[in-house]
Design a protein around this motif. Structure first.
Motif, PDB file in Angstrom:
ATOM      1  N   MET A   1       0.848  -1.197   0.000  1.00 12.46           N
ATOM      2  CA  MET A   1       0.000   0.000   0.000  1.00 12.46           C
ATOM      3  C   MET A   1       0.881   1.244   0.000  1.00 12.46           C
ATOM      4  O   MET A   1       1.849   1.326   0.748  1.00 12.46           O
ATOM      5  N   SER A   2       0.553   2.214  -0.834  1.00 10.45           N
ATOM      6  CA  SER A   2       1.385   3.422  -0.884  1.00 10.45           C
ATOM      7  C   SER A   2       0.978   4.382   0.232  1.00 10.45           C
ATOM      8  O   SER A   2      -0.161   4.389   0.686  1.00 10.45           O
ATOM      9  N   ALA A   3       1.952   5.194   0.669  1.00  5.95           N
ATOM     10  CA  ALA A   3       1.695   6.172   1.730  1.00  5.95           C
ATOM     11  C   ALA A   3       0.746   7.243   1.205  1.00  5.95           C
ATOM     12  O   ALA A   3       0.723   7.522   0.008  1.00  5.95           O
ATOM     13  N   PRO A   4      -0.080   7.842   2.104  1.00  7.93           N
ATOM     14  CA  PRO A   4      -0.955   8.924   1.642  1.00  7.93           C
ATOM     15  C   PRO A   4      -0.113  10.117   1.189  1.00  7.93           C
ATOM     16  O   PRO A   4       0.999  10.304   1.675  1.00  7.93           O
ATOM     17  N   ALA A   5      -0.656  10.908   0.259  1.00  5.21           N
ATOM     18  CA  ALA A   5       0.060  12.106  -0.206  1.00  5.21           C
ATOM     19  C   ALA A   5       0.226  13.053   0.982  1.00  5.21           C
ATOM     20  O   ALA A   5      -0.641  13.120   1.842  1.00  5.21           O
ATOM     21  N   PRO A   6       1.344  13.796   1.041  1.00  6.40           N
ATOM     22  CA  PRO A   6       1.472  14.795   2.110  1.00  6.40           C
ATOM     23  C   PRO A   6       0.378  15.847   1.971  1.00  6.40           C
ATOM     24  O   PRO A   6      -0.176  16.038   0.889  1.00  6.40           O
ATOM     25  N   LEU A   7       0.070  16.531   3.071  1.00  8.18           N
ATOM     26  CA  LEU A   7      -0.927  17.607   3.027  1.00  8.18           C
ATOM     27  C   LEU A   7      -0.551  18.644   1.985  1.00  8.18           C
ATOM     28  O   LEU A   7      -1.367  19.079   1.189  1.00  8.18           O
ATOM     29  N   LEU A   8       0.714  19.053   2.053  1.00  6.93           N
ATOM     30  CA  LEU A   8       1.200  20.106   1.162  1.00  6.93           C
ATOM     31  C   LEU A   8       2.563  19.691   0.646  1.00  6.93           C
ATOM     32  O   LEU A   8       3.382  19.170   1.403  1.00  6.93           O
ATOM     33  N   SER A   9       2.798  19.900  -0.654  1.00  6.38           N
ATOM     34  CA  SER A   9       4.162  19.707  -1.133  1.00  6.38           C
ATOM     35  C   SER A   9       4.515  20.744  -2.183  1.00  6.38           C
ATOM     36  O   SER A   9       3.666  21.200  -2.945  1.00  6.38           O
ATOM     37  N   ALA A  10       5.781  21.140  -2.143  1.00  5.74           N
ATOM     38  CA  ALA A  10       6.348  22.034  -3.150  1.00  5.74           C
ATOM     39  C   ALA A  10       7.439  21.239  -3.841  1.00  5.74           C
ATOM     40  O   ALA A  10       8.221  20.556  -3.178  1.00  5.74           O
ATOM     41  N   THR A  11       7.463  21.311  -5.174  1.00  5.45           N
ATOM     42  CA  THR A  11       8.463  20.580  -5.935  1.00  5.45           C
ATOM     43  C   THR A  11       9.208  21.544  -6.845  1.00  5.45           C
ATOM     44  O   THR A  11       8.585  22.177  -7.703  1.00  5.45           O
ATOM     45  N   THR A  12      10.500  21.687  -6.611  1.00  4.13           N
ATOM     46  CA  THR A  12      11.393  22.555  -7.404  1.00  4.13           C
ATOM     47  C   THR A  12      10.741  23.893  -7.775  1.00  4.13           C
ATOM     48  O   THR A  12      10.836  24.348  -8.909  1.00  4.13           O
ATOM     49  N   LEU A  13      10.115  24.521  -6.796  1.00  5.24           N
ATOM     50  CA  LEU A  13       9.458  25.818  -7.021  1.00  5.24           C
ATOM     51  C   LEU A  13      10.509  26.894  -7.279  1.00  5.24           C
ATOM     52  O   LEU A  13      11.491  26.991  -6.552  1.00  5.24           O
ATOM     53  N   ALA A  14      10.260  27.709  -8.287  1.00  2.00           N
ATOM     54  CA  ALA A  14      11.186  28.801  -8.580  1.00  2.00           C
ATOM     55  C   ALA A  14      10.424  30.034  -9.022  1.00  2.00           C
ATOM     56  O   ALA A  14       9.399  29.946  -9.718  1.00  2.00           O
ATOM     57  N   ARG A  15      10.925  31.199  -8.582  1.00  2.00           N
ATOM     58  CA  ARG A  15      10.329  32.463  -9.001  1.00  2.00           C
ATOM     59  C   ARG A  15      11.390  33.570  -8.946  1.00  2.00           C
ATOM     60  O   ARG A  15      12.050  33.758  -7.925  1.00  2.00           O
ATOM     61  N   ALA A  16      11.534  34.277 -10.064  1.00  2.00           N
ATOM     62  CA  ALA A  16      12.490  35.387 -10.121  1.00  2.00           C
ATOM     63  C   ALA A  16      11.733  36.695 -10.306  1.00  2.00           C
ATOM     64  O   ALA A  16      10.622  36.723 -10.846  1.00  2.00           O
ATOM     65  N   PHE A  17      12.330  37.789  -9.822  1.00  2.00           N
ATOM     66  CA  PHE A  17      11.849  39.150 -10.095  1.00  2.00           C
ATOM     67  C   PHE A  17      12.979  39.849 -10.828  1.00  2.00           C
ATOM     68  O   PHE A  17      13.997  40.149 -10.207  1.00  2.00           O
ATOM     69  N   GLY A  18      12.794  40.107 -12.105  1.00  2.00           N
ATOM     70  CA  GLY A  18      13.901  40.658 -12.874  1.00  2.00           C
ATOM     71  C   GLY A  18      15.080  39.714 -12.777  1.00  2.00           C
ATOM     72  O   GLY A  18      14.938  38.516 -13.026  1.00  2.00           O
ATOM     73  N   GLY A  19      16.217  40.207 -12.349  1.00  2.00           N
ATOM     74  CA  GLY A  19      17.393  39.348 -12.230  1.00  2.00           C
ATOM     75  C   GLY A  19      17.514  38.651 -10.887  1.00  2.00           C
ATOM     76  O   GLY A  19      18.415  37.851 -10.683  1.00  2.00           O
ATOM     77  N   VAL A  20      16.590  38.958  -9.948  1.00  2.00           N
ATOM     78  CA  VAL A  20      16.714  38.378  -8.601  1.00  2.00           C
ATOM     79  C   VAL A  20      15.926  37.077  -8.516  1.00  2.00           C
ATOM     80  O   VAL A  20      14.709  37.074  -8.710  1.00  2.00           O
ATOM     81  N   VAL A  21      16.621  35.968  -8.243  1.00  2.00           N
ATOM     82  CA  VAL A  21      15.929  34.701  -8.044  1.00  2.00           C
ATOM     83  C   VAL A  21      15.510  34.628  -6.581  1.00  2.00           C
ATOM     84  O   VAL A  21      16.314  34.367  -5.699  1.00  2.00           O
ATOM     85  N   ALA A  22      14.222  34.932  -6.329  1.00  2.00           N
ATOM     86  CA  ALA A  22      13.730  35.031  -4.952  1.00  2.00           C
ATOM     87  C   ALA A  22      13.536  33.650  -4.339  1.00  2.00           C
ATOM     88  O   ALA A  22      13.803  33.437  -3.161  1.00  2.00           O
ATOM     89  N   VAL A  23      13.040  32.701  -5.147  1.00  2.00           N
ATOM     90  CA  VAL A  23      12.840  31.312  -4.714  1.00  2.00           C
ATOM     91  C   VAL A  23      13.455  30.423  -5.784  1.00  2.00           C
ATOM     92  O   VAL A  23      13.129  30.547  -6.966  1.00  2.00           O
ATOM     93  N   ASP A  24      14.384  29.572  -5.362  1.00  2.00           N
ATOM     94  CA  ASP A  24      15.238  28.859  -6.312  1.00  2.00           C
ATOM     95  C   ASP A  24      15.170  27.351  -6.087  1.00  2.00           C
ATOM     96  O   ASP A  24      15.841  26.820  -5.205  1.00  2.00           O
ATOM     97  N   ALA A  25      14.320  26.667  -6.851  1.00  2.00           N
ATOM     98  CA  ALA A  25      14.219  25.204  -6.802  1.00  2.00           C
ATOM     99  C   ALA A  25      13.949  24.681  -5.389  1.00  2.00           C
ATOM    100  O   ALA A  25      14.639  23.793  -4.896  1.00  2.00           O
ATOM    101  N   VAL A  26      12.932  25.237  -4.748  1.00  2.00           N
ATOM    102  CA  VAL A  26      12.585  24.826  -3.383  1.00  2.00           C
ATOM    103  C   VAL A  26      11.636  23.622  -3.409  1.00  2.00           C
ATOM    104  O   VAL A  26      10.598  23.655  -4.063  1.00  2.00           O
TER     105      VAL A  26
END
Ligand code: ADP
Ligand code: MG
Length: 241
Positions: A1-26
């Protein structure tokens, strides 16, 4: 039996503002009953990460999942209906509404009428706001506004609670009291809690797990004791003794 999915998950989240990478593969996940503190220096990407999770911002890359469901492209109100609770910035949203009406309105966004009433009443009592039910939101004292923020985040009966600096600006004793209450409610309702905070006493006293961001990247994710001892965290953030 597989484990239940976590409540919340982030996978390689990334977001830049102009040249600033604010969130980098989180990437991280949060299970029911867990209290995870996200810490890091100013500008580390904590608020951007929260906005990506709540839906105010879209990522350049990566996914956000709630109980296994991909919500990456859903707007904030749809994520709220799927179980994501977050603060509403009460003073701006509720204008001249009374505190009680405000909490009830927030509960009504996601719950049927009878449950919304009961939920609002329970939270107002639990957060010690009963005497202030009729008080217009703009007339509230700062500490009461922080309590109201929390009541609003909990009003929709979320599964995951996102709290960006929930006790900022409060006196140390008040902070500890409010965080203890958050943990008690989270334990009773088996919620996952994700919070940010600058006060390390609050972080290490109340988090079950700590995730450290630095320049948008995860540099540590683990139990508080291990994170506190981590040489990279000490050097980059906590300061070597
Ligand atoms: P934290 O909450 O950890 O202090 P933020 O997520 O607010 O960090 O910011 C991370 C980085 O992204 C910083 O360099 C900040 O200047 C930048 N940033 C955040 N939001 C914006 C925005 N809306 N526009 C431009 N740059 C932004
Ligand atoms: Mg921030």
């Amino acid at each position: 039996m597989s484990a239940p999915a976590p409540l919340l998950s982030a996978t390689t989240l990334a977001r830049a503002f102009g040249g600033v990478v604010a969130v980098d593969a989180v990437s991280f996940s949060l299970a029911a009953g867990e209290t995870l503190a996200v810490i890091g220096p100013n500008g580390a990407g904590k608020s951007t990460l929260f906005a990506l999770i709540a839906g105010q911002l879209r990522p350049d890359r990566g996914q956000v999942r709630l109980e296994g469901r991909d919500v990456t492209r859903l707007p904030p109100h749809r994520r709220a209906r799927l179980g994501l609770g977050r603060t509403f910035q009460a003073p701006r949203v509720f204008g001249a509404l009374g505190l009680g009406e405000g909490v009830h309105l927030a509960a009504s966004l996601c719950l049927p009428a009878a449950r919304a009433r009961a939920r609002a009443r329970m939270l107002i009592a639990r957060l010690g706001l009963e005497a202030l039910t009729d008080r217009p939101v703009p007339a509230l004292a700062y500490g009461d506004l922080r309590r109201l923020d929390l009541a609003l985040a909990l009003a929709t009966s979320p599964r995951v609670l996102l709290l960006d600096e929930p006790v900022a600006g409060m006196a140390p004793a008040e902070r500890a009291q409010l965080m203890t209450l958050v943990r008690a409610i989270a334990a009773e309702e088996n919620l996952g809690v994700l919070f940010t905070e600058h006060d390390m006493d609050v972080v290490f006293g109340h988090a079950g797990r700590v995730l450290v961001l630095d320049h948008g990247r995860v540099i540590a994710d683990g139990p508080p004791d291990a994170v506190r001892r981590d040489p990279v965290v000490r050097q980059r953030y906590l300061g070597t003794p």
